[in-house]
Design a protein around this motif. Structure first.
Motif, PDB file in Angstrom:
ATOM      1  N   ARG A 350      -7.857   8.562   5.343  1.00  0.00           N
ATOM      2  CA  ARG A 350      -9.138   8.980   5.916  1.00  0.00           C
ATOM      3  C   ARG A 350      -9.690   7.934   6.875  1.00  0.00           C
ATOM      4  NH1 ARG A 350     -11.122  10.645   0.754  1.00  0.00           N
ATOM      5  NH2 ARG A 350     -10.415  12.751   0.270  1.00  0.00           N
ATOM      6  N   ASP A 351     -10.678   8.355   7.641  1.00  0.00           N
ATOM      7  CA  ASP A 351     -11.294   7.509   8.658  1.00  0.00           C
ATOM      8  C   ASP A 351     -11.718   6.152   8.087  1.00  0.00           C
ATOM      9  OD1 ASP A 351     -10.973   9.797  10.053  1.00  0.00           O
ATOM     10  OD2 ASP A 351     -13.102  10.273  10.273  1.00  0.00           O
ATOM     11  N   ARG A 352     -11.559   5.141   8.887  1.00  0.00           N
ATOM     12  CA  ARG A 352     -12.091   3.783   8.631  1.00  0.00           C
ATOM     13  C   ARG A 352     -11.456   3.065   7.439  1.00  0.00           C
ATOM     14  NH1 ARG A 352     -16.185   6.976   9.859  1.00  0.00           N
ATOM     15  NH2 ARG A 352     -16.830   7.166   7.693  1.00  0.00           N
ATOM     16  N   ARG A 353     -10.317   3.515   6.941  1.00  0.00           N
ATOM     17  CA  ARG A 353      -9.663   2.774   5.858  1.00  0.00           C
ATOM     18  C   ARG A 353      -8.893   1.594   6.459  1.00  0.00           C
ATOM     19  NH1 ARG A 353     -12.507   5.731   3.693  1.00  0.00           N
ATOM     20  NH2 ARG A 353     -12.196   7.096   1.902  1.00  0.00           N
ATOM     21  N   HIS A 354      -8.917   0.457   5.766  1.00  0.00           N
ATOM     22  CA  HIS A 354      -8.134  -0.700   6.198  1.00  0.00           C
ATOM     23  C   HIS A 354      -7.146  -1.047   5.098  1.00  0.00           C
ATOM     24  CE1 HIS A 354     -11.186  -2.319   9.350  1.00  0.00           C
ATOM     25  NE2 HIS A 354     -11.161  -1.002   9.311  1.00  0.00           N
ATOM     26  N   LEU A 355      -5.865  -1.076   5.410  1.00  0.00           N
ATOM     27  CA  LEU A 355      -4.862  -1.383   4.400  1.00  0.00           C
ATOM     28  C   LEU A 355      -3.855  -2.351   4.990  1.00  0.00           C
ATOM     29  CD1 LEU A 355      -4.121   2.277   3.317  1.00  0.00           C
ATOM     30  CD2 LEU A 355      -5.315   0.588   1.915  1.00  0.00           C
ATOM     31  N   ALA A 356      -3.442  -3.330   4.206  1.00  0.00           N
ATOM     32  CA  ALA A 356      -2.443  -4.262   4.711  1.00  0.00           C
ATOM     33  C   ALA A 356      -1.535  -4.760   3.603  1.00  0.00           C
ATOM     34  CB  ALA A 356      -3.136  -5.442   5.401  1.00  0.00           C
ATOM     35  N   GLY A 357      -0.264  -4.850   3.922  1.00  0.00           N
ATOM     36  CA  GLY A 357       0.680  -5.529   3.052  1.00  0.00           C
ATOM     37  C   GLY A 357       1.162  -6.739   3.816  1.00  0.00           C
ATOM     38  N   CYS A 358       2.316  -7.249   3.471  1.00  0.00           N
ATOM     39  CA  CYS A 358       2.899  -8.279   4.317  1.00  0.00           C
ATOM     40  C   CYS A 358       4.389  -7.980   4.444  1.00  0.00           C
ATOM     41  CB  CYS A 358       2.649  -9.670   3.765  1.00  0.00           C
ATOM     42  SG  CYS A 358       3.404  -9.920   2.164  1.00  0.00           S
ATOM     43  N   GLU A 359       5.050  -8.709   5.320  1.00  0.00           N
ATOM     44  CA  GLU A 359       6.444  -8.426   5.607  1.00  0.00           C
ATOM     45  C   GLU A 359       7.304  -8.464   4.342  1.00  0.00           C
ATOM     46  OE1 GLU A 359       9.216 -10.373   8.759  1.00  0.00           O
ATOM     47  OE2 GLU A 359       7.193 -10.106   9.569  1.00  0.00           O
ATOM     48  N   ALA A 360       7.027  -9.440   3.470  1.00  0.00           N
ATOM     49  CA  ALA A 360       7.826  -9.595   2.259  1.00  0.00           C
ATOM     50  C   ALA A 360       7.449  -8.550   1.218  1.00  0.00           C
ATOM     51  CB  ALA A 360       7.631 -10.997   1.693  1.00  0.00           C
ATOM     52  N   LEU A 361       6.255  -8.011   1.342  1.00  0.00           N
ATOM     53  CA  LEU A 361       5.799  -7.041   0.356  1.00  0.00           C
ATOM     54  C   LEU A 361       4.969  -5.962   1.050  1.00  0.00           C
ATOM     55  CD1 LEU A 361       5.934  -6.676  -2.762  1.00  0.00           C
ATOM     56  CD2 LEU A 361       3.635  -7.670  -2.829  1.00  0.00           C
ATOM     57  N   PRO A 362       5.657  -5.028   1.719  1.00  0.00           N
ATOM     58  CA  PRO A 362       4.905  -3.981   2.407  1.00  0.00           C
ATOM     59  C   PRO A 362       4.121  -3.124   1.408  1.00  0.00           C
ATOM     60  CG  PRO A 362       7.267  -3.515   2.445  1.00  0.00           C
ATOM     61  CD  PRO A 362       7.100  -4.885   1.887  1.00  0.00           C
ATOM     62  N   TYR A 363       2.944  -2.691   1.841  1.00  0.00           N
ATOM     63  CA  TYR A 363       2.084  -1.874   0.991  1.00  0.00           C
ATOM     64  C   TYR A 363       2.610  -0.448   1.006  1.00  0.00           C
ATOM     65  CZ  TYR A 363      -2.309  -0.125  -0.951  1.00  0.00           C
ATOM     66  OH  TYR A 363      -3.253   0.456  -1.750  1.00  0.00           O
ATOM     67  N   PHE A 364       2.952   0.075  -0.180  1.00  0.00           N
ATOM     68  CA  PHE A 364       3.582   1.390  -0.244  1.00  0.00           C
ATOM     69  C   PHE A 364       2.598   2.451  -0.725  1.00  0.00           C
ATOM     70  CE2 PHE A 364       5.799   4.701  -2.647  1.00  0.00           C
ATOM     71  CZ  PHE A 364       6.620   5.197  -1.647  1.00  0.00           C
ATOM     72  N   ILE A 365       2.541   3.569  -0.016  1.00  0.00           N
ATOM     73  CA  ILE A 365       1.668   4.676  -0.421  1.00  0.00           C
ATOM     74  C   ILE A 365       2.546   5.887  -0.735  1.00  0.00           C
ATOM     75  CG2 ILE A 365      -0.256   6.155   0.245  1.00  0.00           C
ATOM     76  CD1 ILE A 365      -1.029   3.937   2.266  1.00  0.00           C
ATOM     77  N   ALA A 366       2.454   6.372  -1.962  1.00  0.00           N
ATOM     78  CA  ALA A 366       3.373   7.414  -2.437  1.00  0.00           C
ATOM     79  C   ALA A 366       3.111   8.760  -1.774  1.00  0.00           C
ATOM     80  CB  ALA A 366       3.254   7.541  -3.953  1.00  0.00           C
ATOM     81  N   LYS A 367       4.129   9.603  -1.843  1.00  0.00           N
ATOM     82  CA  LYS A 367       4.137  10.937  -1.253  1.00  0.00           C
ATOM     83  C   LYS A 367       2.899  11.758  -1.625  1.00  0.00           C
ATOM     84  CE  LYS A 367       7.270  14.912  -1.312  1.00  0.00           C
ATOM     85  NZ  LYS A 367       8.588  15.370  -1.775  1.00  0.00           N
ATOM     86  N   GLY A 368       2.277  12.323  -0.606  1.00  0.00           N
ATOM     87  CA  GLY A 368       1.172  13.245  -0.853  1.00  0.00           C
ATOM     88  C   GLY A 368      -0.157  12.606  -1.225  1.00  0.00           C
ATOM     89  N   ARG A 369      -0.214  11.268  -1.278  1.00  0.00           N
ATOM     90  CA  ARG A 369      -1.477  10.620  -1.660  1.00  0.00           C
ATOM     91  C   ARG A 369      -2.529  10.789  -0.572  1.00  0.00           C
ATOM     92  NH1 ARG A 369      -1.451   5.889  -4.704  1.00  0.00           N
ATOM     93  NH2 ARG A 369      -3.656   5.746  -4.167  1.00  0.00           N
ATOM     94  N   MET A 370      -3.779  10.816  -1.008  1.00  0.00           N
ATOM     95  CA  MET A 370      -4.863  10.863  -0.038  1.00  0.00           C
ATOM     96  C   MET A 370      -5.740   9.650  -0.254  1.00  0.00           C
ATOM     97  SD  MET A 370      -7.640  13.831   0.657  1.00  0.00           S
ATOM     98  CE  MET A 370      -6.494  15.097   1.065  1.00  0.00           C
TER      99      MET A 370
END
Lengths: 371, 397
Positions: A350-370
């Motif tokens: 959704r609008d205005r969300r900020h998410l960050a992982g890093c190269e060694a540990l990318p942030y994973f968002i599972a299928k179909g999540r909102m």
């Protein structure tokens, strides 16, 4: 004259290495490179090497794989003779479904016996490479080998839960073969889960294993017989990416942003995949796209830098997506910021969300999540 | 039970499209590339399958090779069927006579046996040179509701352009009382779209009569439709309100490509409820490089963009090298624009190389028109706006 060979692809065998992406699907159907599934690379290599009978060994979660493969026509494998043959596990009152590679092979002896090709090429789905199987078959014949195993020189320790290193002599014949050795630094020859042997040899080996009650192909057949059998190592010198963790899924995917890697994988021959009839990607006024792979059906209004976008991804106005892998039909709203994120299919951010992982540990968002 | 199809579509795809000049040197007009990944014929074929019509005869004559290859067994449109599906119908030699298709009506008449094989109640006649999305099933419903013998799809065009079209003069209920082919002084602006539904037996009857008439030019618009009207057959118009564009000229082809661009495009090919099917290119995702600028454009798979691209449509495997500029242009598959080259207000056919530093076309504002490059050529130096160049081009006379 091309050697005749039947392909056998194990679709599930490394699922546990990358649970995030294989929770709902086989290793074979993990999305890769913007518009492919891992199995597309192996299947395309087979088709491009003249192998048009391919048995695909499945075990569980293979709905998405069946959906992907369909009749096999997208790989030119909808054939009267051969083509794609799905091999789900065989079990009856006395037998449970297979638990090892050798048991799986025992379950497909019917398929192997009824074919008439001379050779069998056995592969897994964890490799991204352009491999010419004919060349390996020629090597195999030239060496008069019983089994030829393909390896790739690696410098980083394997992340897989099960792997082998090979010790070939100067002729290529194996002096030794180690299962799950402790690897530190330096070079080692990692077996890349591609094996070639004659169909007859494989059938005999399986039958022998059944009578002797063996259960592990690696331990009981390969490692144990390294001195008696003519097992050869074939060194694959090209680009080879083994996917064995989410972290190296991410880093290998990002290697596709390098032109030389793309040229090697896609340049000379086609990589086939299921087609979806998406519209061409649309870049709206104000879109900023840098060093990224964009698949069809995307609509980009924001900034995309150093990313891989799968089919049908939407990136809204004012959003900045960096170093990320965004899978099919993910919708990113406006003014979103993502850095080092992997979204599985059909994620909504959704609008205005900020998410960050890093190269060694990318942030994973599972299928179909909102989010 | 006799196997039959309620409605069979016949798609006229034999036209040369001479007003597309270099773009149709070796291919039929319906095979001309459009919108980064399509060809013109994808639109009527997709409309057919999306409307539930699964039996399509494609009548070819002019340069059919590439079109035949493209259609193949019809699988990309889901038109590979055990009974029905898409069939290429070319002129053939017969025992009694041999002939090319002489006009649109003659082309259909020569393929009477094809249609009769499916024992249809209705025949839908289509042409392969328009870009539009239309539900033929709705038109067929209207045809049945009015009890018409022939229904002609019609669209309102600007009055000043009406004399370029076949114009329908209709009563309030939509029934047609007059049909004027390209009238000098049009009475209405309701133009025929070249899409007809006939009740099959009427069509067969009038085609036979037309064939027997030595004075006929064997054309639907000029001969068959007027003959039916004169004989008092029930003819109705079917009003179409969506996007419809004849892409038979360089400028209309260019405009129609541009209509796909933008956030809220004039014509949307990305509608999931009305997919435009096509034979997909085998190519990896496009790569947009570090120094690239791409805005208000469509880019297809396999492209490598390192230059500046604005208001343009790039088909598959197009390469735009560093420092190159492409603006207001349509580039077809496999074309390469080398370092520092400039392409402005142009249509460039497949596999053209625009050499380093070359300048193709002039800005839209210059008023000199669209530059056109035919396929498989390489261009260095300057190509003026409005110029048309193909491989037979010998330079300025």
């Amino acid at each position: 004259m091309a050697h005749s060979a039947v392909g056998v692809i194990f679709s599930n065998i490394h699922d546990e290495n990358i649970p995030e992406l294989s929770r709902h699907r086989t290793m074979a159907s993990i999305p890769y490179g913007g518009r492919y599934r891992l199995i597309d690379f192996t299947l395309s290599n087979m088709v491009n090497s003249g192998i048009t009978t391919v048995g695909i060994v499945t075990k569980n979660n293979y709905q998405s794989l069946i959906d992907h493969l369909g009749s096999g026509k997208d790989w030119d494998l909808a054939r009267k003779d051969g083509g794609i043959i799905l091999l789900p596990p065989y079990s009856d009152e006395t037998d449970a479904p297979y638990t090892t590679r050798l048991e799986a092979l025992m379950g497909i002896t019917g398929f192997l016996t009824h074919r008439n090709e001379d050779y069998v090429v056995i592969t897994d789905c964890d490799g991204i490479a352009r491999v010419d199987f004919q060349e390996i078959l020629r090597f195999h014949e030239e060496k008069n080998a019983d089994i030829t195993m393909v390896y790739h020189e690696e410098t980083e320790p394997a992340q897989s839960s099960y792997y082998m290193t090979l010790q070939p002599d100067e002729t290529g014949r194996l002096k030794g073969l180690k299962i799950n050795p402790k690897l530190k630094s330096g070079k080692f020859d990692l077996y890349v889960n591609i094996m070639v042997m004659s169909r007859e040899f494989l059938i005999n080996t399986i039958q022998d294993a059944v009578t002797r009650g063996l259960s592990s192909f690696g331990r009981d057949i390969l490692a144990k017989n390294v001195d008696t059998l003519r097992i050869f190592g074939y060194k694959f010198g090209g680009y080879y990416a083994t996917i064995s963790s989410l972290q190296n899924y991410y880093s290998h995917s990002m290697e596709l942003l390098q032109r030389d890697v793309r040229d090697e994988l896609f340049g000379a021959r086609d990589v086939y995949t299921k087609v979806r009839d998406s519209a061409p990607s649309k870049y709206i006024d104000g879109a900023v796209v840098k060093n990224s792979l964009i698949s069809d059906g995307c609509v980009i209004e924001g900034t995309v830098d150093n990313c891989i976008l799968f089919r049908g991804v939407k990136v809204g106005k004012g959003s900045v997506i960096k170093n990320s892998i965004i899978m099919q039909d993910t919708v990113i709203g406006t003014n979103v910021e993502l850095d080092s994120v992997i979204t599985d299919k059909n994620v909504v951010i959704r609008d205005r969300r900020h998410l960050a992982g890093c190269e060694a540990l990318p942030y994973f968002i599972a299928k179909g999540r909102m989010l | 039970m006799l196997r039959k199809k309620e409605c069979v579509a016949m798609l006229l795809a034999g036209g040369q499209g001479s007003r597309l000049y270099a773009l149709t040197n070796n291919i039929a007009k319906p095979a001309v590339a459009f919108g980064a990944k399509y060809r013109i014929i994808d639109f009527p074929l997709s409309n057919c399958i999306n409307s539930g019509i699964d039996t399509v005869g494609v009548l070819t004559q002019y340069e059919p090779l590439e079109l035949n290859e493209y259609i193949g067994n019809g699988q990309p449109w889901d038109l590979d069927r055990a009974f029905g599906g898409v069939h290429i119908l070319s002129p053939y030699q017969a025992k009694k006579k041999q002939s090319w298709f002489e006009g649109t009506a003659n082309a259909i008449y020569q393929n009477l046996p094809f249609m009769k094989k499916y024992n249809p109640d209705y025949v839908l006649i289509l042409s392969g040179d328009h870009i539009y999305k239309m539900n033929y099933a709705e038109m067929l419903r209207a045809h049945k509701a009015t009890g018409a013998d022939c229904t002609i799809a019609a669209i309102e065009v600007p009055m000043k352009e009406a004399s370029r079209f076949g114009i329908l003069n209709t009563r309030e209920d939509g029934s047609i009382y007059e049909f004027e082919e390209k009238p000098k002084a049009p009475k209405s602006n309701l133009a025929s779209m070249g899409i007809y539904i006939f009740t099959a037996e009427k069509l067969f009857k009038y085609l036979a009569a037309d064939d027997a008439n030595p004075d006929s030019s064997k054309d639907f618009g000029k001969d068959v439709l007027p003959a039916m009207l004169n004989a008092g057959e029930k003819m109705f118009s079917y009003r179409f309100k969506g996007y419809w564009k004849d892409v038979g000229t360089i400028s209309s082809l260019w405009e129609s490509n541009m209509d796909l661009l933008g956030e809220d495009p004039v014509f949307d090919v990305g509608d999931p409820d009305w997919k435009i099917h096509s034979r997909n290119p085998l190519a990896p995702p496009e790569h947009i490089g570090d120094g690239a600028v791409v805005s208000n454009s469509l880019v297809a798979l396999g492209c490598e963009v390192d230059g500046y691209v604005k208001n343009s449509v790039l088909a598959s495997n197009v390469v735009i090298e560093e420092g190159a500029t492409v603006e207001d242009s349509v580039l077809m598959a496999g074309t390469v624009v080398k370092k520092g080259a400039k392409v402005l207000y142009s249509i460039i056919d497949e596999n053209v190389v625009v050499e380093e530093g070359a300048e193709v076309g002039e800005s839209k504002e210059s008023g000199n028109g669209i530059a056109v490059l035919g396929r498989n050529i390489s261009v260095a130096g300057k190509v003026a706006g409005g110029k048309i160049i193909d491989k037979d081009y010998k330079g300025e006379e």
